[in-house]
Design a protein around this motif. Structure first.
Motif, PDB file in Angstrom:
ATOM      1  N   TRP A 187       0.859  -1.204   0.000  1.00 50.03           N
ATOM      2  CA  TRP A 187       0.000   0.000   0.000  1.00 50.03           C
ATOM      3  C   TRP A 187       0.881   1.235   0.000  1.00 50.03           C
ATOM      4  O   TRP A 187       1.937   1.254   0.643  1.00 50.03           O
ATOM      5  N   ALA A 245     -15.974   0.058   1.195  1.00 46.37           N
ATOM      6  CA  ALA A 245     -15.571  -1.229   1.765  1.00 46.37           C
ATOM      7  C   ALA A 245     -15.738  -2.363   0.768  1.00 46.37           C
ATOM      8  O   ALA A 245     -14.935  -3.303   0.735  1.00 46.37           O
ATOM      9  N   TRP A 271     -12.155   2.249   5.143  1.00 45.47           N
ATOM     10  CA  TRP A 271     -12.227   2.311   3.687  1.00 45.47           C
ATOM     11  C   TRP A 271     -13.421   3.140   3.258  1.00 45.47           C
ATOM     12  O   TRP A 271     -14.523   2.995   3.801  1.00 45.47           O
ATOM     13  N   ASP A 273      -2.568   4.970  -3.208  1.00 48.33           N
ATOM     14  CA  ASP A 273      -3.677   5.558  -2.458  1.00 48.33           C
ATOM     15  C   ASP A 273      -3.285   6.966  -2.041  1.00 48.33           C
ATOM     16  O   ASP A 273      -2.436   7.165  -1.168  1.00 48.33           O
ATOM     17  N   PHE A 319      -8.843   5.869  -1.485  1.00 50.86           N
ATOM     18  CA  PHE A 319      -9.326   4.563  -1.034  1.00 50.86           C
ATOM     19  C   PHE A 319      -9.567   4.531   0.483  1.00 50.86           C
ATOM     20  O   PHE A 319     -10.641   4.161   0.939  1.00 50.86           O
ATOM     21  N   TYR A 320      -8.541   4.899   1.246  1.00 53.26           N
ATOM     22  CA  TYR A 320      -8.609   4.745   2.702  1.00 53.26           C
ATOM     23  C   TYR A 320      -8.677   6.116   3.364  1.00 53.26           C
ATOM     24  O   TYR A 320      -7.850   6.996   3.102  1.00 53.26           O
ATOM     25  N   GLN A 326      -5.177  -4.417   7.948  1.00 56.71           N
ATOM     26  CA  GLN A 326      -5.979  -4.659   6.750  1.00 56.71           C
ATOM     27  C   GLN A 326      -5.398  -5.762   5.875  1.00 56.71           C
ATOM     28  O   GLN A 326      -5.967  -6.103   4.841  1.00 56.71           O
ATOM     29  N   PHE A 378     -12.771  -2.489  -1.577  1.00 55.03           N
ATOM     30  CA  PHE A 378     -11.592  -3.083  -0.943  1.00 55.03           C
ATOM     31  C   PHE A 378     -11.745  -4.596  -0.786  1.00 55.03           C
ATOM     32  O   PHE A 378     -10.770  -5.338  -0.926  1.00 55.03           O
TER      33      PHE A 378
END
Length: 581
Positions: free
Chosen positions: A67, A368, A365, A353, A357-358, A98, A371
């Motif tokens: 990530w 969700a 998220w 990201d 996204f997050y 995650q 993801f």
């Protein structure tokens, strides 16, 4: 506002002599772990953190999935300048929770360096970078740090200002290598992000990149400590997975004769699909073929030749520009296929990201379900379908509607609405991969046919994430005349349950009108953007200011129901007028 930096940590400098057993270094550089202790518990290594395999390919496999902490330490001029909050230990803990095994921490050094000849990095900034790296290492994550937006800020001038650029690059990496020389082996160095070179032909660009990568390798390897055996990542030009550029990089890696090197490229999909222009709105055969070929080229050039690969960034460019550019169901298909291609070609992937996204404030998220699809693709395949939405008209009798399933090797199991399982042959039929929702079922699901989503179904398969199917009622959107300026112009639009897919823009002679002159289909969000809350379609200054003065432009809006509307705009100086006829 100037960032507030924590005080610089004190630590012991512990080097390793040539010939130190690789197992000790690869095991995490234990001395650095001891040094963590003087910083307090917040930097203490995570209990039971895995050691780094001596084989580079095995180490890269252990980094999957990854990530990106994008738009933070790479932001200009400081960490919060591009809208993300200051990075916290809690964020990195959640990233690990995650399921991520590695985190890439892009770092832009430009605004935190002094003048030549030293180009000294600001001590407080270097300390801040180290703090974030230490937090991630303490969570048991592999960490990648790089020289990021510096690539377009100053290294791109290397062709015309060679010696000065090279001197600054050397000074930058000498300081980074010295600071992190005793860091655990889980820390990976990446020479430079998306390197580019102005005023140079292809051959010269290849030479310049080879020089940067080679200089980076020499600096790190001769800086002592864990850097003697640290994993190092080398990019292609602009990190593009073009076969020729990858062959150039493979030649550089082979010439360095170092088994601890990693190749890195980026991939954001087939460009028209990734940004939604040229009318490419679906994950169709062309888009999928581009993805499949790219990963095959990566595998053939690097992986099969014993060179491990980290895809340092991936995603969809349109998703970064805002919602709607890539329809959600088509986006799910892309990420499902992407994960499969990466897994089968043994490529470690690092999700880009930038906050899209997050949610780094709420630590959750933003989507969700998206993801779940991305994370599922790390280990298995999921079934999909030709569409994620069944559009039903506001009035009139409904008809049977058929979707084509793409099981991706799985087996269809059931169709559910919440906890209720729909009954085959009563509510739907399945012939081969053709899933047909019966008219009576759609009538029940649509209810009073209020505009928008009336019901949500899930098609479950033997593996992976169930495919979501929404039943959505629509009427043809209505638009109205409007006036505005080339800085602010909005078309009044009552969407009435429909969803905008793309926009065509042409002059009276049929030629394209707008910044894209090679296609009438202009780019979603950068030239036009729907606002479903305000009931408008906004035309951006970047679009309007390219229109020929006084010439009427025909806009054709394509909606996901299959409906189209026609609108006309004319720019006269700074004034814009629009009408439905």
């Amino acid at each position: 506002m100037q960032n507030q930096h924590p005080p610089r940590h004190r630590r012991r400098r512990i080097g390793f002599a040539v010939g130190t057993p690789l197992a000790l270094i690869a095991g995490g550089v234990l001395a650095y772990g001891t040094a963590f202790g003087v910083f307090g518990d917040e930097a203490r290594p995570r209990a039971g953190a895995a050691t780094v395999p001596a084989d580079a390919s095995a180490a890269v496999a252990a980094m999957q999935p990854g990530w990106n902490l994008g738009n933070s330490l790479d932001a200009v001029p400081d960490e919060t300048a591009w809208g993300q909050p200051r990075t916290t230990k809690a964020l990195l803990k959640e990233v690990r929770a995650q399921g991520f095994k590695s985190v890439r921490v892009p770092v832009t050094w430009s605004d935190h360096q002094g003048a030549a000849p030293g180009h000294t990095i600001d001590a407080a900034y270097l300390s801040r970078v180290k703090e974030v790296v230490d937090w991630a290492l303490a969570e048991g994550l592999y960490v990648i740090i790089d020289v990021h937006h510096d690539s377009w800020q100053w290294t791109k001038a290397m062709a015309t200002d060679h010696d000065k650029v090279l001197a600054r690059f050397e000074a930058t990496w000498n300081q980074i290598a010295s600071t992190f020389r005793d860091a655990p082996a889980q820390l990976v160095f990446e020479s430079i992000n998306e390197p580019q070179f102005d005023h140079a032909d292809a051959a010269r660009k290849a030479e310049l990149l080879d020089e940067l990568n080679t200089v980076f390798h020499r600096i790190v390897r001769t800086s002592g400590g864990g850097n003697e055996n640290r994993l190092l990542m080398l990019p292609t030009e602009v990190c593009t997975p073009d076969p020729q550029l990858m062959r150039h990089l493979a030649a550089t890696i082979k010439s360095l004769n170092d088994p601890r090197l990693i190749a890195t490229v980026h991939y954001y999909g087939y460009w028209p699909f990734s940004v939604n222009n040229a009318g490419v709105t679906r994950f169709d055969a062309t888009v999928e073929a581009n993805l499949t070929k790219t990963f095959k080229d990566i595998n053939d050039t690097f992986v099969d030749q014993g060179i491990p690969v980290v895809m340092g960034e991936y995603g969809l460019l349109g998703f970064d520009h805002g919602p709607g550019a890539v329809e959600r169901g088509e986006m799910l298909k892309y990420f499902e296929a992407f994960g499969h291609a990466a897994r089968t070609n043994k490529v470690t992937t690092t999700l880009w990201d930038n906050g899209a996204f997050y949610d780094r404030k709420a630590l959750k998220w933003k989507d969700a379900g998206l993801f779940r699809q991305i994370s599922s693709s790390w280990t298995t395949r999921s079934g999909t379908a030709s569409s994620a939405t069944v559009f039903v008209p506001k009035s009139g009798p409904l008809k049977d509607r058929t979707l084509t399933l793409d099981p991706n090797g799985a087996t269809f199991k059931s169709l559910k609405q919440g906890t209720t399982t729909l009954v085959k042959d009563r509510d739907y039929t399945l012939t081969g991969n053709n899933l047909t929702l019966k008219a009576t079922t759609l009538t029940r699901l649509a209810g009073d046919r209020s505009p928008g989503v009336n019901a949500t179904l899930h098609a479950a398969f033997s593996t992976g994430v169930p495919w979501r199917i929404q039943v959505r009622t629509y009427e043809k959107p209505l638009q109205a005349n409007a006036a505005g300026t080339s800085d602010t112009y909005a078309i009044p639009t009552h969407f009435r349950g429909d969803v905008l897919a793309t926009m065509e823009s042409t002059y009276a002679d049929g030629t394209a009108a707008g910044p894209l002159d090679w296609t009438p289909y202009q780019q979603f969000n950068t030239t036009f953007a729907p606002d479903y809350t305000q009931n408008t379609i906004n035309l951006t200054p970047a679009y309007l200011k390219t229109l020929k003065d006084g010439q009427r432009v025909k806009l054709t809006f394509h909606f996901w129901s299959g409906t189209t509307t026609t609108y006309y705009v004319t720019r006269s100086g700074e004034t814009v007028s629009g009408s439905t006829s």
